[in-house]
Design an enzyme around this catalytic site. Sequence first.
Site, short mmCIF file in Angstrom:
data_model
loop_
_atom_site.label_atom_id
_atom_site.label_comp_id
_atom_site.label_asym_id
_atom_site.label_seq_id
_atom_site.Cartn_x
_atom_site.Cartn_y
_atom_site.Cartn_z
CG MET A 1 -1.93 -1.16 1.22
SD MET A 1 -2.89 -1.30 -0.30
CE MET A 1 -4.04 0.04 -0.05
CE LYS A 2 3.93 3.71 3.96
NZ LYS A 2 4.12 5.03 4.52
CG LEU B 1 7.68 1.20 -4.36
CD1 LEU B 1 7.93 0.01 -5.30
CD2 LEU B 1 8.48 1.03 -3.07
CG ASN C 1 0.92 -3.45 -8.19
OD1 ASN C 1 0.86 -4.07 -7.11
ND2 ASN C 1 0.03 -2.53 -8.51
CG HIS D 1 -4.95 -2.19 -9.83
ND1 HIS D 1 -4.80 -1.39 -8.72
CD2 HIS D 1 -6.09 -1.79 -10.45
CE1 HIS D 1 -5.82 -0.54 -8.67
NE2 HIS D 1 -6.60 -0.76 -9.70
#
Length: 192
Positions: A93-94, A96, A110, A112
Amino acid sequence: MKKLSGQTKIKTAVFISGTGSNLNNLIRFSLTKNSPIKICLVISNNSKAKGLDFAKKFKIKKKIFRFHKNEEKLVIRYLIKNKIEFICLAGFMKILSKNFINKFKGKIINIHPSLLPKYKGLNTHYRVIKNREKITGCTIHYVNSRLDSGKIILQKKVKVFKNDTLITLKKRVLKQEHIAYPLAIAKIFANL
Ligand code: GRF
């Protein structure tokens, strides 16, 4: 993508923040003979992430970093020290930084829970239901400096039913995520 190293399996880190069902799924995939990746490290920005239990269960090294701006340097150093060549974000949840992404250019992917480019960002299932979409899905994509905007590797479609709730839709999409993420990784490294 060029071959990342001469070794048989690519040293991979998975970044998580929460439940870690994708992490669990990726670990199981990585343990199969044909997997191109070996998960050597689990990184979380949240020390209470349930997903960390999977690292423990499978005896995979885990490390917590808060991912404050100044701390990213330490994360990069740690990844290099552990010879990490590939990074899978799985419910991380961060966001980059550009610098971080450049350091691992083309080596961060990632997952999604929508059919990108639709529904970038948070609360995807809520928005899908609200907009009465008939089809949604999940996407595995490369990470670039714009949110949920990198090159798409693989997508899976999921039907949205009239009586779907956040819970039922999330569950149905997650099921496809667990099929799609390993397929996407296999696709990336297929010609090595
Ligand atoms: C998944 O829906 C993933 O697509 C999104 O966050 C969720 C993480 O679920 N990025 P889990 O922690 O892997 O169970």
